[in-house]
Design a protein around this motif. Structure first.
Motif, PDB file in Angstrom:
ATOM      1  N   VAL A  39     -21.458   8.434  80.440  1.00  0.00           N
ATOM      2  CA  VAL A  39     -22.741   7.871  80.881  1.00  0.00           C
ATOM      3  C   VAL A  39     -22.855   6.423  80.444  1.00  0.00           C
ATOM      4  O   VAL A  39     -22.147   5.966  79.545  1.00  0.00           O
ATOM      5  N   GLY A  40     -23.762   5.739  81.096  1.00  0.00           N
ATOM      6  CA  GLY A  40     -23.995   4.338  80.787  1.00  0.00           C
ATOM      7  C   GLY A  40     -24.708   3.695  81.956  1.00  0.00           C
ATOM      8  O   GLY A  40     -24.763   4.266  83.044  1.00  0.00           O
ATOM      9  N   GLU A  41     -25.273   2.521  81.698  1.00  0.00           N
ATOM     10  CA  GLU A  41     -25.975   1.842  82.772  1.00  0.00           C
ATOM     11  C   GLU A  41     -24.982   1.343  83.823  1.00  0.00           C
ATOM     12  O   GLU A  41     -23.793   1.268  83.564  1.00  0.00           O
ATOM     13  N   ASN A  42     -25.523   0.967  84.981  1.00  0.00           N
ATOM     14  CA  ASN A  42     -24.643   0.369  85.982  1.00  0.00           C
ATOM     15  C   ASN A  42     -24.062  -0.904  85.419  1.00  0.00           C
ATOM     16  O   ASN A  42     -24.752  -1.672  84.764  1.00  0.00           O
ATOM     17  N   GLY A  43     -22.771  -1.099  85.685  1.00  0.00           N
ATOM     18  CA  GLY A  43     -22.127  -2.290  85.174  1.00  0.00           C
ATOM     19  C   GLY A  43     -21.654  -2.112  83.749  1.00  0.00           C
ATOM     20  O   GLY A  43     -21.163  -3.044  83.126  1.00  0.00           O
TER      21      GLY A  43
END
Lengths: 500, 772
Positions: free
Chosen positions: A43-47
Motif C-alpha cells: 500500500v501507499g499513495e499514488n506515486g
C-alpha cells in the motif's frame, strides 16, 4: 552455506532496488520479501512507487541497482517473458487484453497450444473450462473480449495469470471494477492459491480488503520503504498514517454548505435502453450523489447533460430557463464541466505536457490575438499546481508520466480554471490513494461553499454516504429512488434500492 | 536549451552530415574564371607572345568563360597586344574566327581560354590549320571545387524541393491530427491545369498579366475547396482519411485530364514563369516564398489556439472534444489548408515548367509524406514540428541532387533514397527514446537482443546507402580523364526502345571521351524538367532530349540554352514556341512516312475493302504523325477502306487489349486494325484471338520491336514498319561531335522507315537474338 539456507525460506526477495526516471527518484533502496503461501499487501499513495516496484519485478523496467532472488537464487528479469518464465505473473491495473480476440485466445496469447503450427482449439477450450470451473466462473470462452464488461475482463486477466504455472502472482487493484460479490469470489480464489503455496503480492487502495486478505502489509511512501507489519499488529488509522506521513482525523471531511437556488434541472432525459426518463435537479452549494452499479446509466446521463452524446428526448434547464446543449462546447460555454471516469482516454491528451492539457479548454482566456499567451497560461497553472498540491517535475512534463491522483488533479485544475457553475465528477477518486482522496473531498467542500452545484457519480458507497447532501440511486437506466436523509442511511439501504 | 533544439530538430544533424558528405564526394578540378585566373593568363601571354602577335581569346556562350574572355581581351589590348581578337559563342563561332584569321593571311600565335572552351577544336588545330605553327594554348591552372556547393546547384536543390516543401506544410498539419492526405499529387495537376486554362481562355499568349495571379488564385481555391469537401466528409461521415483522400486523388487527376483533354496547356502569357523562376531583389522567388510560408506556418503552429487544437485532436480526439475543442472544424481546416497549399504547389510547378500538364505531380504525395515523417512528425498524430518538415524535405532533396551529382542511375537512387529515409526515421526513433546523446542509457533500458537488432538495422541501412556512393566514386576514378559528360533524358527508360538508344549513345559517346548520364522521366513532364535543371546545374556539356511533352519542356530547353548547353532531340521533337529553334539538331524516324507504309500494307492485306479501326496514342506526336501518314496514304490512293473507329490507348498491351475488345463488340465485322506501336498491336491481337477472329482481321503494328518481329514471324502481325533506334542514337552522338568540331549540323534528320513482313522476319538474325 548457512546464508543461502536461511534465505531460501523466502520465495522471493528483492534487495536494495533503486530506480530513477528523468526528474523522479521513483524507488530508493527498497527491499521486499515474500514467503510461500503468503499474501503481502503493498500500500501507499499514488506515486509512492508501488507500480514501479511491480514493473521491476515483472520485467517491464530494469532497475538501476539492486537484485532479485527466487528461492535464494539470483535471477535476471529483463523482459516480461523472462519474468513469466521464472514464474512471476503480473495482473496490471490497465488490462492487456486484445479486444477483438476471444476469451480463450486472450488467455493463450503468446503461449498457444499448437501442433505443427496449428492451434489445438479443442485442447485450449478444455483447459479454459477447467480453469473457469476452478475459479467458479461462468463465462463462454468464445466471447470476444470487446463484448465483456470491465468486471468480466478483470476475471479473464486473473484466469490468464493462473493459466501459466505461476509461483508468484501480483495483483494491481484487482477489485477496482468488481462488485462486492465478485470481490468475495476473488478472495476465495486467493485463499485457494495460498493453499497451493503460491505467493501473492496484493496492491489495493481499499484498506478493508487489505485487512481481509493480507497476512502482512508493506507501506511505500515517496519511493521509500516505510515499514512492513503483520496485519494483526497494525490498526487502520496507523496504516493510513504510515501511508500519508501524518495523522488524518476522518476519511470523509463532509462539511455542508448553504444550499441556494436551483442551478440545473433535467426532465425526462432518454437515450435508447440506456437512459430512461431521468429527471433530477441540483442546487447551488449542493453535492448530489449518484449511486448504483456500473452500467446503470449514470455516466450516460451525465454525458448527455454535458453534450457529449445526443439524447433521444428530454429537456435541460439552467437557472430555470431551458437550454439546448448540442456538444461539449455548448456545455462549457454554459458553465458545465465533466470530469470523466476514464481519465486516460477521455480526460487527458497523455502525450502532451500537463500545461497544454490544463490550457486546452481555457485557451480563449489566454488568447492575446492571434497568439496564445503562454506566460499567462504558465503562471495561472502554477497557481493551481500549488493550490491542488500537484506533484510535477515541471509544467512541460507529459501527462502520461503522472500518477493517477496527480492526473486527476490536472483534470480538475483545467476545469476549475473555467470557473464552471456545475461540476460533474464521474468516479472522482477511482484509483487514487487516501491522501489525494482526502484533498479532493476538501476541494469538493470548498467548491460547494463557493456556490457551485456538484454532481458526484461514485460506485463506492462509503464515499457516496460520506460526501453527498442528497443521493439518487440509478439502476438499468432508471432512477430507482432518492435519499434525502443521507446521515441516517446505511449502505445496505442503497444496495437494496439499486437491485430491486 | 541546446539539447532541446537537437531533440526537436535532430534531423538537422543528418542534413548537415549529408551536405558535408556530398561536398567532399563531388570535389573536382575545374577551370577557373576569377581575377586571379585573368592575371595568370595575361602574364602567360606576356611571357610567350610579342605585342604584334595575333591572339585569339575564346569563351563559350552562356558560361562564365564569356565575361572571362571579354575581360582578358580588354586587358591584353590595354597592355598593347593590339591584334587581340575575342570570339565568344558556340564551337562553330570559334572555327569561323580561326578561318577568317587564316583567310586574311594572319598567323595565330596563341589561343587563350579558361581551359574549358572548344577543347576538341583547339586540339585539332595543328591538323586542321597547319599554317598556325608554334601555336601557344594558354589557360589558367584548374582549381579544386565542389560541384555540389556551387550556387547554381544549391539553387537547384531548393527548386527541386520547393513544391514538395510547400505542400508538406499542409501535410504536417493533417498528419498531426492523425490523418493523411493522399490527394495532394493530383491536386497539383488540377491546380496547374485550372490556372493555365484560365490564362488560355483569357487570351492565351496575349492574355493580360493580371490573369496570372488570378489564374493562380483560381487554381489554389479550387484545390482548397476540394480539400474542404474531403475534410467535411472525413469529419462528418467518419470515413477513414486514407480512403476519402484516395478517392479525391482519383477524382482530381481525372478532372485535370478531362479539363485539358489530356493535352498540356502552353498558351500562356510570358509572365507565367515569374513565380517559379523569377528573382526579387536578387533572391529567387521560390526561396522567398519558402521562407515566408514556413515562417508563417512555424509561428502559427507554435503559438495560436487553433494550432493547439490541431495537436490536441491528434493526441486524443475524445479528450479534445470533451474539453470543448471543435474537432470537426479542426478537421475541415487542416484538409482545406492541405488542399490550398497543394494548389499553390501546382501553380509553382506550372510556373516552373511554363505550362499546365495533367500528368504532373504523380507520386508527389509519397515524397511529401516522407518529408513530413523524416522531419519527425508521428503518423499516429499529436506531435510534430513544421520546421522539422522543412529539414525533412531538404534531406530528400539533398540526397536526390547529391546522387545526381555523383551520376548514380535511377534504380540505384531509389534504393539509396529508400534506405536513407528508413535510416533517418530509425535514427529519430532511437533518439526520441532517450535523447541522441544519451544513446547508451537508452540502450541500457533495452535487452541485449533489441539493442543488437536496432544497431544492425541502422548499420545495414547506412551501408546500403553508402555502398553505391563508394562504388560510383571508384568507377569515376578508374575512368580515363573524361572530356565531359552528356545528360540524356527520355520519356521512359523501362521501354526497351529507349533503353537501347541510351546504351548505344553511351558507347558512342565513350569513344569520344564523354560520359553519359541517362535519366528516365517516367512520362512525367515535371520530372523531366527537373532532370534538365539538374543537367544545367551540373554543367553538362550537352543534353540529349527525348521530350515527354513537346510543349511543357520548352522552358527547360530555354534555360539550358541560356546556360550555353547545346540541346539535341531524338525520336520526338520540341514544339514549344521559342524553344524549337534553340534545338541544335533533331534526329528521328520519319513517322509520317512510316504511317504511309502501314496504310499501304493495310490496303494490300485487306484487298482494300471493309471496315478498319485505329488504336492511337495522342499524347505522343510520333503517334499522331503515324496516324496522319496512314490516313494520308489511304486518301491519296482513294482507298475504299472505311475507318469506323479511332480510339486512344496508352501504348501498352493491356490498354491495347481493352480498347480492341471494345472495338470488336461495337464493330464485329472489321477486317483490320492499325495500332501505332507493337505493344498495343499485340494487345489488339490478343483480343481478336480470344474472339477466334485471327483469320479475318489483319493487325498492323509499328516499330519492329523484338516482340513485334517475332509476332510478324508467327503471323500475328501483318506488318510493323521498322524504326532504327541504333541509327537514331549514333546519329545524335555524331551531331554532337560535329557541333564540337565547329561544323554545320543539320537541323533535322529523318530516318525513313521500312516494311517488315513475314519474308523479312524468316531469316532475320536480329529477331532470333531479340534485338531491334
Amino acid at each position: 552455506m548457512p546464508d543461502l539456507a536461511s534465505n531460501s525460506k523466502f520465495l522471493l526477495q528483492m534487495r536494495g532496488i533503486d530506480k530513477s526516471f528523468p526528474g523522479v527518484h521513483a524507488l530508493q533502496n527498497v527491499s521486499l520479501a515474500l514467503q510461500r503461501g503468503e499474501v503481502l499487501a503493498l500500500v501507499g499513495e499514488n506515486g509512492a512507487g508501488k507500480s514501479t516496484l511491480i514493473k521491476v519485478l515483472g520485467g517491464a523496467h530494469l532497475p538501476d541497482d539492486g537484485e532479485i532472488l527466487l528461492d535464494g537464487q539470483r535471477v535476471q528479469v529483463a523482459t516480461p517473458t523472462a519474468a513469466r518464465r521464472v514464474g512471476v505473473s503480473v495482473i496490471y491495473q490497465e488490462f492487456n487484453l486484445v479486444p477483438d480476440l476471444t476469451v480463450r485466445e486472450n488467455i493463450f496469447l503468446g503461449q498457444e497450444l499448437t501442433k505443427s503450427g496449428f492451434v489445438r482449439i479443442s485442447d485450449e477450450r478444455r483447459n479454459v473450462v477447467a480453469l473457469f470451473e476452478k475459479m467458479g466462473l461462468k463465462m463462454d470462452s468464445e466471447t470476444r473480449c470487446r463484448d465483456l464488461t470491465v468486471a468480466q475482463q478483470q476475471k479473464v486477466e486473473i484466469a490468464k495469470a493462473l493459466s501459466v504455472d505461476a509461483r508468484i502472482i501480483v495483483m494491481d487493484e484487482p477489485t477496482a471494477a468488481l462488485t462486492t460479490q465478485e470481490a468475495d469470489h476473488l478472495f476465495a480464489i486467493i485463499q485457494d492459491l495460498q493453499a497451493h503455496g503460491i505467493g501473492i503480492i496484493y496492491i489495493s487502495h481499499r484498506l478493508d480488503e487489505v485487512f481481509e486478505v493480507a497476512d502482512r502489509v508493506m507501506v511505500l511512501r515517496d519511493g521509500e520503504h516505510v515499514g512492513t507489519r503483520e496485519i494483526d499488529a497494525v490498526s487502520r488509522e496507523r496504516l493510513i498514517e504510515m501511508m500519508v506521513g501524518r495523522p488524518i482525523e476522518s476519511e470523509f471531511p463532509k462539511h455542508t454548505a448553504e444550499v441556494g437556488a436551483e442551478r440545473l434541472r433535467v426532465e425526462n432525459l432518454c437515450r435508447g435502453e440506456v437512459v430512461r426518463n431521468v429527471s433530477f435537479t441540483v442546487r447551488a452549494g449542493e453535492v448530489l450523489g449518484f449511486a448504483g452499479l456500473a452500467g446503470g446509466g449514470r455516466t450516460e446521463t451525465m454525458r448527455m447533460v454535458f453534450g457529449a452524446d445526443t439524447p433521444d428526448a428530454g429537456r435541460i434547464y439552467l437557472d430555470g430557463s431551458e437550454t439546448i446543449i448540442r456538444n461539449p462546447r455548448d456545455a462549457i460555454r454554459n458553465g458545465i464541466c465533466l470530469l470523466t471516469e476514464d481519465r486516460k482516454n477521455q480526460g487527458l491528451v497523455l502525450g502532451h505536457s500537463v500545461r497544454e492539457n490544463f490550457g486546452l479548454p481555457n485557451l480563449d482566456r489566454f488568447l492575446r490575438w492571434p497568439f496564445v499567451d503562454r506566460g499567462q497560461e504558465r503562471s495561472e497553472f502554477a497557481g493551481y499546481v500549488e493550490r491542488l498540491k500537484i506533484k510535477l517535475a515541471n509544467q512541460e512534463e507529459p501527462a502520461a508520466n503522472l500518477s493517477g491522483g496527480n492526473q486527476q488533479k490536472v483534470v480538475l485544475a483545467k476545469w476549475l480554471a473555467r470557473y464552471a457553475d456545475i461540476i460533474i465528477f464521474d468516479e472522482p477518486t477511482r484509483g487514487i490513494d487516501v491522501g489525494a482522496k482526502f484533498e479532493i473531498y476538501l476541494l469538493m467542500n470548498k467548491l460547494a461553499e463557493e456556490g457551485k452545484a456538484i454532481i458526484m457519480i461514485s460506485s463506492e458507497l462509503p464515499e457516496i454516504l460520506g460526501m453527498s447532501d442528497r443521493v439518487i440511486v440509478m439502476h438499468e437506466g432508471e432512477i430507482k429512488g432518492e435519499i434525502v436523509d443521507v446521515a441516517n442511511t446505511r449502505q445496505e439501504d442503497i444496495l437494496s434500492m439499486a437491485i430491486t | 536549451m541546446k539539447t532541446e533544439l537537437l531533440n526537436n530538430y535532430g534531423m538537422l544533424l543528418v542534413l548537415v552530415g549529408l551536405v558535408v558528405l556530398f561536398s567532399v564526394l563531388t570535389l573536382e578540378r575545374e577551370a577557373a574564371t576569377g581575377s586571379v585566373a585573368i592575371d595568370e593568363v595575361v602574364q602567360e601571354t606576356d611571357k610567350h607572345c610579342k605585342k604584334s602577335d595575333i591572339i585569339l581569346v575564346i569563351g563559350a556562350a552562356g558560361k562564365p568563360s564569356t565575361p572571362f574572355a571579354k575581360h582578358v581581351g580588354e586587358v591584353l589590348k590595354q597592355q598593347g597586344f593590339s591584334k587581340t581578337q575575342v570570339a565568344v559563342g558556340i564551337p562553330r563561332d570559334v572555327r569561323v574566327a580561326l578561318n577568317s584569321i587564316r583567310d586574311s593571311g594572319g598567323k595565330l600565335a596563341a589561343v587563350v581560354s579558361n581551359g574549358d572552351v572548344a577543347n576538341r577544336l583547339i586540339d585539332a588545330i595543328p591538323e586542321d590549320f597547319p599554317e598556325f605553327e608554334r601555336l601557344q594554348v594558354i589557360a589558367p591552372q584548374k582549381r579544386l571545387r565542389s560541384v555540389f556547393l556551387k550556387p547554381g546547384n544549391l539553387l537547384a536543390i531548393v527548386n527541386r524541393i520547393v513544391v514538395i516543401a510547400v505542400i508538406a506544410i499542409g501535410m504536417t498539419m493533417v498528419i498531426i491530427t492523425a490523418g493523411i492526405d493522399l490527394s495532394v499529387g493530383s491536386l497539383i495537376a488540377l491546380s496547374a491545369v485550372v490556372a493555365t486554362l484560365f490564362m488560355k481562355k483569357m487570351g492565351g499568349i496575349d492574355a493580360p498579366s493580371w490573369t496570372i495571379p488570378v489564374g493562380f488564385l483560381l487554381g489554389t481555391l479550387v484545390c482548397g475547396l476540394l480539400g474542404a469537401i474531403a475534410g467535411m466528409i472525413i469529419a462528418w461521415s467518419r470515413v477513414a482519411a486514407f480512403i476519402t483522400t484516395l478517392t479525391f486523388m482519383m477524382v482530381a487527376r481525372g478532372l485535370a485530364r478531362i479539363l485539358t483533354n489530356e493535352y498540356s496547356i502552353y498558351q500562356v502569357p510570358d509572365g507565367l514563369p515569374w513565380l517559379g523562376r523569377g528573382y526579387s531583389l536578387g533572391i529567387p522567388n521560390t526561396v522567398i516564398l519558402l521562407v515566408i510560408l514556413y515562417a508563417i506556418a512555424h509561428i502559427f503552429m507554435s503559438r495560436t489556439r487553433l494550432a493547439r487544437h490541431i495537436y490536441a485532436v491528434g493526441g486524443n480526439e475524445e479528450a479534445a472534444r470533451l474539453s470543448g475543442v471543435p474537432v470537426k472544424f479542426v478537421t475541415v481546416f487542416v484538409y482545406t489548408i492541405s488542399g490550398l497549399v497543394a494548389g499553390l504547389g501546382g501553380c509553382i510547378l506550372a510556373s516552373r515548367i511554363g505550362s499546365g500538364s495533367p500528368s504532373i505531380g504523380q507520386m508527389f504525395e509519397l515524397y511529401v509524406i516522407a518529408a513530413v515523417v523524416v522531419g519527425g512528425t508521428s503518423l499516429f498524430g499529436g506531435s510534430g514540428k513544421v520546421l522539422g518538415t522543412l529539414i525533412g524535405a531538404f534531406i530528400i532533396s539533398v540526397i536526390q541532387n547529391g546522387m545526381n551529382s555523383l551520376h548514380l542511375g535511377d534504380p540505384q537512387q531509389l534504393v539509396v533514397l529508400g534506405a536513407v529515409i528508413l535510416g533517418a526515421t530509425l535514427l529519430d526513433k532511437f533518439r526520441s527514446k532517450g535523447g541522441l546523446f544519451k544513446l547508451s542509457r537508452g540502450i541500457r533500458e533495452r535487452s541485449g537482443r533489441t539493442k543488437a537488432v536496432f544497431a544492425t538495422l541502422c548499420l545495414i541501412t547506412l551501408a546500403a546507402a553508402i555502398v553505391p556512393f563508394a562504388r560510383s566514386k571508384t568507377e569515376n576514378a578508374l575512368l580515363p580523364e573524361t572530356q565531359g559528360k552528356i545528360g540524356v533524358t527520355c520519356s521512359n527508360l523501362a521501354n526497351p526502345f529507349f533503353k537501347l538508344i541510351a546504351e548505344v549513345m553511351e558507347d558512342g559517346a565513350r569513344k569520344h571521351g564523354y560520359q553519359v548520364v541517362a535519366r528516365s522521366a517516367d512520362q512525367d513532364p515535371a520530372r523531366q524538367n527537373t532532370q534538365i535543371a539538374d543537367f544545367v546545374a551540373q554543367e553538362c556539356d550537352a543534353i540529349f532530349l527525348n521530350p515527354v511533352d513537346s510543349q511543357a519542356v520548352g522552358q527547360a530547353v530555354k534555360d539550358a540554352h541560356a546556360a550555353g548547353i547545346p540541346v539535341f532531340t531524338y525520336d520526338i521533337q520540341v514544339s514549344a514556341a521559342g524553344a524549337a529553334d534553340l534545338i541544335v539538331s533533331h534526329i528521328g524516324s520519319d513517322n509520317f512516312q512510316g504511317g504511309q507504309l502501314a496504310g499501304e500494307s493495310m490496303m494490300k492485306a485487306t484487298g482494300d475493302t471493309g471496315e478498319i479501326a485505329l488504336i492511337t496514342y495522342p499524347e505522343a506526336t510520333s503517334g499522331v504523325l503515324r496516324v496522319d501518314g496512314f490516313k494520308d496514304y489511304l486518301q491519296e490512293h482513294r482507298s475504299r477502306l472505311k475507318i469506323v473507329a479511332e480510339l486512344a490507348a496508352e501504348g501498352d498491351r493491356p490498354s491495347g487489349l481493352n480498347v480492341a475488345t471494345d472495338i470488336l463488340q461495337t464493330h464485329p465485322d472489321i477486317v483490320g486494325i492499325f495500332a501505332i506501336n507493337d505493344p498495343s498491336g499485340l494487345g489488339a491481337y490478343s483480343a481478336i484471338a480470344s474472339e477466334g477472329k485471327q483469320d479475318h482481321v489483319t493487325v498492323i503494328g509499328f516499330d519492329a520491336s523484338p516482340a513485334g518481329k517475332q509476332a510478324v514471324f508467327e503471323n500475328k502481325l501483318y506488318d510493323t514498319p521498322q524504326q532504327y533506334p541504333r541509327k537514331m542514337a549514333s546519329g545524335t552522338v555524331a551531331a554532337f561531335i560535329k557541333y564540337l568540331d565547329g561544323e554545320d549540323v543539320a537541323k533535322q534528320i529523318f530516318i525513313p522507315c521500312t516494311h517488315y513482313y513475314y519474308e523479312d522476319s524468316a531469316n532475320d538474325d536480329s529477331r532470333l537474338k531479340e534485338q531491334w
